[in-house]
Scaffold this motif. Structure first.
Motif, PDB file in Angstrom:
ATOM      1  N   LEU A 193      11.956  65.125   0.842  1.00 54.90           N
ATOM      2  CA  LEU A 193      11.701  66.114  -0.199  1.00 54.90           C
ATOM      3  C   LEU A 193      12.843  67.106  -0.331  1.00 54.90           C
ATOM      4  N   ASP A 194      13.011  67.596  -1.560  1.00 57.81           N
ATOM      5  CA  ASP A 194      13.854  68.764  -1.778  1.00 57.81           C
ATOM      6  C   ASP A 194      13.091  69.725  -2.682  1.00 57.81           C
ATOM      7  N   PHE A 195      13.779  70.729  -3.227  1.00 54.95           N
ATOM      8  CA  PHE A 195      13.100  71.789  -3.968  1.00 54.95           C
ATOM      9  C   PHE A 195      12.378  71.271  -5.214  1.00 54.95           C
ATOM     10  N   LYS A 196      12.806  70.121  -5.746  1.00 55.12           N
ATOM     11  CA  LYS A 196      12.186  69.617  -6.973  1.00 55.12           C
ATOM     12  C   LYS A 196      10.746  69.181  -6.743  1.00 55.12           C
ATOM     13  N   SER A 197      10.386  68.906  -5.506  1.00 56.64           N
ATOM     14  CA  SER A 197       8.983  68.623  -5.191  1.00 56.64           C
ATOM     15  C   SER A 197       8.121  69.851  -5.467  1.00 56.64           C
ATOM     16  N   ASP A 198       8.603  71.029  -5.086  1.00 54.97           N
ATOM     17  CA  ASP A 198       7.876  72.272  -5.388  1.00 54.97           C
ATOM     18  C   ASP A 198       7.702  72.466  -6.890  1.00 54.97           C
ATOM     19  N   LEU A 199       8.696  72.050  -7.674  1.00 55.94           N
ATOM     20  CA  LEU A 199       8.612  72.248  -9.126  1.00 55.94           C
ATOM     21  C   LEU A 199       7.503  71.401  -9.731  1.00 55.94           C
ATOM     22  N   PHE A 200       7.302  70.185  -9.215  1.00 59.32           N
ATOM     23  CA  PHE A 200       6.200  69.345  -9.701  1.00 59.32           C
ATOM     24  C   PHE A 200       4.863  70.008  -9.361  1.00 59.32           C
ATOM     25  N   SER A 201       4.714  70.464  -8.115  1.00 56.54           N
ATOM     26  CA  SER A 201       3.472  71.136  -7.708  1.00 56.54           C
ATOM     27  C   SER A 201       3.248  72.393  -8.543  1.00 56.54           C
ATOM     28  N   PHE A 202       4.315  73.119  -8.822  1.00 53.87           N
ATOM     29  CA  PHE A 202       4.223  74.304  -9.678  1.00 53.87           C
ATOM     30  C   PHE A 202       3.757  73.911 -11.081  1.00 53.87           C
ATOM     31  N   GLY A 203       4.247  72.782 -11.594  1.00 54.06           N
ATOM     32  CA  GLY A 203       3.820  72.314 -12.912  1.00 54.06           C
ATOM     33  C   GLY A 203       2.327  72.026 -12.950  1.00 54.06           C
ATOM     34  N   ILE A 204       1.790  71.422 -11.879  1.00 58.12           N
ATOM     35  CA  ILE A 204       0.344  71.183 -11.794  1.00 58.12           C
ATOM     36  C   ILE A 204      -0.409  72.513 -11.831  1.00 58.12           C
ATOM     37  N   LEU A 205       0.077  73.478 -11.070  1.00 54.74           N
ATOM     38  CA  LEU A 205      -0.560  74.800 -11.007  1.00 54.74           C
ATOM     39  C   LEU A 205      -0.559  75.476 -12.373  1.00 54.74           C
ATOM     40  N   LEU A 206       0.577  75.445 -13.062  1.00 48.82           N
ATOM     41  CA  LEU A 206       0.686  76.098 -14.366  1.00 48.82           C
ATOM     42  C   LEU A 206      -0.187  75.382 -15.389  1.00 48.82           C
ATOM     43  N   TYR A 207      -0.224  74.049 -15.351  1.00 49.63           N
ATOM     44  CA  TYR A 207      -1.085  73.258 -16.233  1.00 49.63           C
ATOM     45  C   TYR A 207      -2.551  73.666 -16.025  1.00 49.63           C
ATOM     46  N   GLN A 208      -2.951  73.820 -14.778  1.00 51.17           N
ATOM     47  CA  GLN A 208      -4.340  74.183 -14.477  1.00 51.17           C
ATOM     48  C   GLN A 208      -4.666  75.587 -14.982  1.00 51.17           C
ATOM     49  N   MET A 209      -3.749  76.527 -14.814  1.00 49.86           N
ATOM     50  CA  MET A 209      -3.999  77.882 -15.314  1.00 49.86           C
ATOM     51  C   MET A 209      -4.171  77.885 -16.824  1.00 49.86           C
ATOM     52  N   LEU A 210      -3.366  77.091 -17.521  1.00 53.55           N
ATOM     53  CA  LEU A 210      -3.361  77.097 -18.989  1.00 53.55           C
ATOM     54  C   LEU A 210      -4.514  76.316 -19.593  1.00 53.55           C
ATOM     55  N   SER A 211      -4.960  75.253 -18.915  1.00 49.98           N
ATOM     56  CA  SER A 211      -5.988  74.381 -19.492  1.00 49.98           C
ATOM     57  C   SER A 211      -7.351  74.518 -18.833  1.00 49.98           C
ATOM     58  N   GLY A 212      -7.384  75.089 -17.624  1.00 53.56           N
ATOM     59  CA  GLY A 212      -8.633  75.145 -16.880  1.00 53.56           C
ATOM     60  C   GLY A 212      -8.948  73.857 -16.152  1.00 53.56           C
ATOM     61  N   GLU A 213      -8.030  72.870 -16.210  1.00 59.29           N
ATOM     62  CA  GLU A 213      -8.246  71.578 -15.554  1.00 59.29           C
ATOM     63  C   GLU A 213      -6.984  71.156 -14.825  1.00 59.29           C
ATOM     64  N   LYS A 214      -7.165  70.409 -13.738  1.00 60.04           N
ATOM     65  CA  LYS A 214      -6.012  69.798 -13.084  1.00 60.04           C
ATOM     66  C   LYS A 214      -5.543  68.609 -13.921  1.00 60.04           C
ATOM     67  N   PRO A 215      -4.251  68.357 -13.972  1.00 65.66           N
ATOM     68  CA  PRO A 215      -3.758  67.246 -14.797  1.00 65.66           C
ATOM     69  C   PRO A 215      -4.052  65.874 -14.217  1.00 65.66           C
ATOM     70  N   PHE A 216      -4.255  65.796 -12.917  1.00 67.14           N
ATOM     71  CA  PHE A 216      -4.519  64.508 -12.267  1.00 67.14           C
ATOM     72  C   PHE A 216      -5.836  64.608 -11.506  1.00 67.14           C
ATOM     73  N   VAL A 217      -6.841  63.837 -11.957  1.00 69.41           N
ATOM     74  CA  VAL A 217      -8.175  63.891 -11.368  1.00 69.41           C
ATOM     75  C   VAL A 217      -8.633  62.469 -11.062  1.00 69.41           C
ATOM     76  N   GLU A 218      -9.177  62.283  -9.880  1.00 73.85           N
ATOM     77  CA  GLU A 218      -9.639  60.955  -9.462  1.00 73.85           C
ATOM     78  C   GLU A 218     -10.767  60.468 -10.365  1.00 73.85           C
TER      79      GLU A 218
END
Length: 442
Positions: A193-218
């Motif tokens: 891993l490098d810092f770009k892994s954090d950016l993906f996780s951050f994108g999930i977090l921001l998506y959830q704040m904006l939509s109220g849902e996680k982008p990837f759900v089982e």
């Protein structure tokens, strides 16, 4: 260090433990008062049953060193590290953030107003920018590791599995580490891993704040890890249509599957968010968060008034948005439409009065009739536009056909009565189809 009990009080070092406020797999966190300063602190104590494991003790020490190396306004601060090896007692004395964590806030509110989410995202991005500059990858970006204080501060916490690039990695190759719903594709497969892994996780977090849902759900077909690794997430604006396109594009870039397609520098992510927030939020950013917490009943109006003007707290439109309502559409398109209609009527009457009305001279069509000699241009415009090619009007979007044009460079003018106009230069090649895809709004 020793844990000492004085009458009914329990101390860790010089910190009187008041109440347990959180617990994880490795440690328990307490609210405490540090004496003789009398200041509130958080005491994070390694679980006694883990203190004999040298690897876990080493990881706990490294967390303390990582936090000590990233002193930043959006990262929780460390004041001291206490160790008593003979007793197997280890603890960090940390800044205590009085407020609510993002996990609880999302549980209470569902999706956040997009400007509130963008401000929180900006603050987290600022924390990550500095951590990455100090060669630290957090590896566990998720809502429960973000605190919002009652003063509108945003703090990134828990560097327990952070990777300090200046130390040897304690994680074995092939081991997935992190919280499954917020992992990057690299974490899922156990890659380096490098810092770009954090950016993906951050994108999930921001998506959830904006939509109220996680982008990837089982679901019944795929696990969450398989979806993160293999599937594109649902478009954000289908879940949250009021989110500005500029902000949606930031999220989409964070969520690119290939690390090299994400932001190449964390500072560029922070700058992009800064531009969006600066364009739309015209009060102090911390004050906007305080107002939101007040409107959702997390702090009372008297407490909020210490940090925010009463006029902001009483703003009816902000209260409506914070309660979950959509923002009121701006009036200027409607007023502009009325003005345009009035102007057309006035000019029509003037022309009739002057006896000048007659059929306009049709412009020569730039479209090619012999398509064997043509190249093709497909024009897609959101929301719509009148399309001019080399000065001649050809159609109004949406239309399905591709425009047949001569080979070479053409000037494309897109006009929208409310959103203005934009001009593009496109090069057409014989026998090939190109696409011009344009958004005329945020």
């Amino acid at each position: 260090m020793a844990t000492v009990k004085h009458e009914s009080a329990e101390y860790v070092g010089n910190c009187e433990l008041i109440a347990e406020v959180g617990a994880g797999g490795m440690a328990v966190v307490y609210r405490a008062v540090q004496q003789p300063l009398g200041r509130s602190v958080a005491v994070k104590r390694l679980r006694p049953d883990l203190s004999r494991d040298p690897d876990l003790v080493q990881r706990f020490r490294r967390e303390a060193l990582s936090v000590a190396n990233v002193q930043h306004e959006n990262i929780v601060s460390i004041f001291d590290f206490l160790a008593d090896e003979s007793r197997g007692e280890y603890a960090m004395i940390l800044e205590y953030v009085e407020g609510i964590d993002l996990h609880e806030l999302l549980d209470r509110c569902g999706r956040l107003p997009w400007d509130v989410a963008a401000i929180i995202g900006l603050k987290i991005a600022s924390a990550l920018e500095y951590a990455h500059y100090r060669k630290i990858v957090h590896r566990d970006i998720k809502p429960s590791n973000v605190m919002i204080s009652l003063k509108g501060e945003v703090k990134l916490t828990d560097f327990g599995i952070a990777k300090d690039m200046t130390f040897d990695d304690m994680t074995r190759t092939g081991m997935a580490i992190g919280t499954p719903s917020y992992m990057s594709p690299e974490q899922v497969v156990g890659a380096r891993l490098d810092f770009k892994s954090d950016l993906f996780s951050f994108g999930i977090l921001l998506y959830q704040m904006l939509s109220g849902e996680k982008p990837f759900v089982e679901d019944e077909r795929s696990t969450v890890l398989e979806k993160i690794r293999d599937e594109a997430c649902p478009p954000l604006r289908k879940k949250a249509p009021t989110v500005p396109r500029s902000l949606a594009r930031i999220v989409e870039r964070c969520l690119e599957k290939r690390a090299e397609d994400r932001w190449q520098v964390t500072a560029h992510l922070r700058q992009a968010l800064e531009q969006v927030v600066a364009r739309h939020v015209h009060i102090n950013y911390s004050g906007r968060l305080v107002a939101f917490l007040c409107h959702r009943g997390i702090i009372d109006a008297d407490e909020a008034a210490h940090f925010v003007e009463t006029s902001v707290l009483d703003d009816a439109e902000m209260q409506r948005v914070d309660a979950g309502g959509p923002p009121t559409p701006p009036l200027w398109p409607l007023l502009a439409g009325f003005a345009a209609v009035g102007l057309v009527i006035f000019l029509w009457i003037a022309v009739l009065h002057a006896g000048l009305l007659g059929p306009p001279e049709p412009a020569q069509s730039p479209l090619v009739t012999d398509t064997r000699e043509a190249g093709f241009l497909k024009v897609v415009v959101d929301p719509w536009a009148h399309v001019y090619v080399d000065g001649a009007y050809v159609d109004t979007t949406p239309f399905a056909r591709a425009l047949p044009l001569t080979e070479g460079e053409h000037r494309i003018l897109l006009k929208n009565d409310y959103l203005g106009e934009e001009e593009y230069r496109v090069r057409i090649r014989k026998g090939e189809e190109s696409t011009l895809n344009v958004s005329l709004r945020e």
